[in-house]
Design an enzyme around this catalytic site. Structure first.
Site, mmCIF file in Angstrom:
data_model
loop_
_atom_site.group_PDB
_atom_site.id
_atom_site.type_symbol
_atom_site.label_atom_id
_atom_site.label_comp_id
_atom_site.label_asym_id
_atom_site.label_seq_id
_atom_site.Cartn_x
_atom_site.Cartn_y
_atom_site.Cartn_z
ATOM 1 N N GLU A 51 0.835 -1.202 0.000
ATOM 2 C CA GLU A 51 0.000 0.000 0.000
ATOM 3 C C GLU A 51 0.872 1.256 0.000
ATOM 4 O OE1 GLU A 51 -2.912 1.204 -0.198
ATOM 5 O OE2 GLU A 51 -4.455 -0.260 0.331
ATOM 6 N N ASN A 84 -10.524 5.601 3.090
ATOM 7 C CA ASN A 84 -9.519 5.292 2.082
ATOM 8 C C ASN A 84 -9.451 6.425 1.062
ATOM 9 O OD1 ASN A 84 -7.593 3.415 1.082
ATOM 10 N ND2 ASN A 84 -9.004 1.741 1.563
ATOM 11 N N ASP A 86 -10.289 1.727 -3.312
ATOM 12 C CA ASP A 86 -9.185 1.614 -2.349
ATOM 13 C C ASP A 86 -8.409 2.930 -2.399
ATOM 14 O OD1 ASP A 86 -6.971 0.670 -0.751
ATOM 15 O OD2 ASP A 86 -7.483 -1.363 -1.322
#
Length: 299
Positions: free
Chosen positions: A20, A154, A204
């Protein structure tokens, strides 16, 4: 198409579990990212192939660059300042869990106001997650909760001029565009511009290009969904892996997009078909990004 997909390649041979938060450091010409489940920070300098890894004591969910050259890192419920040159770690703040419930930090980004913006989420199983998430603003001297009622916050991203804040919730499945005041760090309610389904690509992480378009990682559909400044869906770009998690622009001219991905809870058949899931991809772009904002750490 805004990306030259036939030239997509892995930036290095690191294959993680839940990669991430890619961030390009234009001073070092280096890409930083993290792996939430493996509790690691990573970096690679593409021109030399030099790599760096640090393991931290808890989940490492996101990071940003500091004016001093350090990294600001979300680890568990703590905000850390990490020096990648000498490995020193300092704790800047601890975010309180709402009502003492098991929680962890999730997506975050340094904003144009010089603050670190980071969300919290329920630390329980994803299918049982509760809407106890919050959005926090962290400065060198203060922490303040700026939003509640989130589930999996997010997609935080800001326009180059600092006037627009993008935000999403991966469980509530919305993408919101807001007006942002870079002087005060205040934002309005904004507008929900999309409600992506699992088939569309559950939202996301996100980033913004130099022309104000928002690039949302459709983690459930293997795509990047690109929205215009007005929120309209302009393009849906298939990725080389089924679960992209976040993107950022970088490279010497900010015309490369780096995309992290995950293999967390992936079935054996899918892992066999996509063995490079969990890696970080570099894809030439036909559009240009801009340097990341830096945290005002007073150094």
């Amino acid at each position: 198409m805004m990306l030259t997909m036939q030239r997509a390649e892995l930036v290095c041979d690191v294959i993680g579990t839940l990669a991430e938060s890619p961030v390009w450091d234009e001073r070092r010409q280096t890409l930083f990212w993290c792996d939430i489940m493996e509790r690691k920070l990573h970096s690679v300098t593409p021109s030399s192939g030099r790599r760096w890894t640090m393991t931290l004591p808890d989940t490492v969910s996101c990071l940003g660059l500091c004016e001093s050259g350090r990294l600001i890192v979300a680890c568990g419920m703590q905000i850390l300042l990490v020096d990648p040159e000498n490995g020193t770690i300092a704790t800047l703040a601890t975010i309180p869990a709402p009502d003492g419930l098991p929680s962890r930090l999730n997506d975050g980004r340094v904003g144009p106001d010089g603050a670190f913006w980071v969300g919290t989420m329920d630390a329980g199983p994803f299918h049982d997650i509760r809407p106890t998430g919050q959005l926090w603003r962290v400065t060198a001297t203060d922490i303040r909760c700026r939003q509640t009622g989130l589930t999996c916050p997010n997609g935080l991203a800001f326009s180059a001029d600092g006037a627009v804040m993008w935000h999403s919730d991966s469980v509530q499945r919305w993408i919101r565009r807001r007006h942002f005041d870079r002087r005060t760090g205040l934002f309005d309610e904004g507008d929900i511009i999309a409600r992506p389904t699992e088939a569309d690509g559950r939202p996301d992480g996100g980033c913004v290009d130099g022309d104000g378009r928002y690039w949302s990682a459709g983690v459930s559909a293997g795509v990047l969904n690109i929205h215009g400044e007005d929120g309209a869906l302009l393009e849906k770009i298939p990725m080389p892996v089924p679960h992209p998690t976040m993107s950022c622009f970088g490279g010497p001219d900010f015309r490369t997009i780096f995309v992290t991905s995950h293999r967390n809870n992936m079935g054996e058949e899918t892992r066999t078909r996509f063995p490079r899931s969990g890696g970080v991809w570099a894809i030439p772009a036909n559009v240009q990004g801009f340097p990341a904002f830096r945290f005002a750490d007073g150094a």
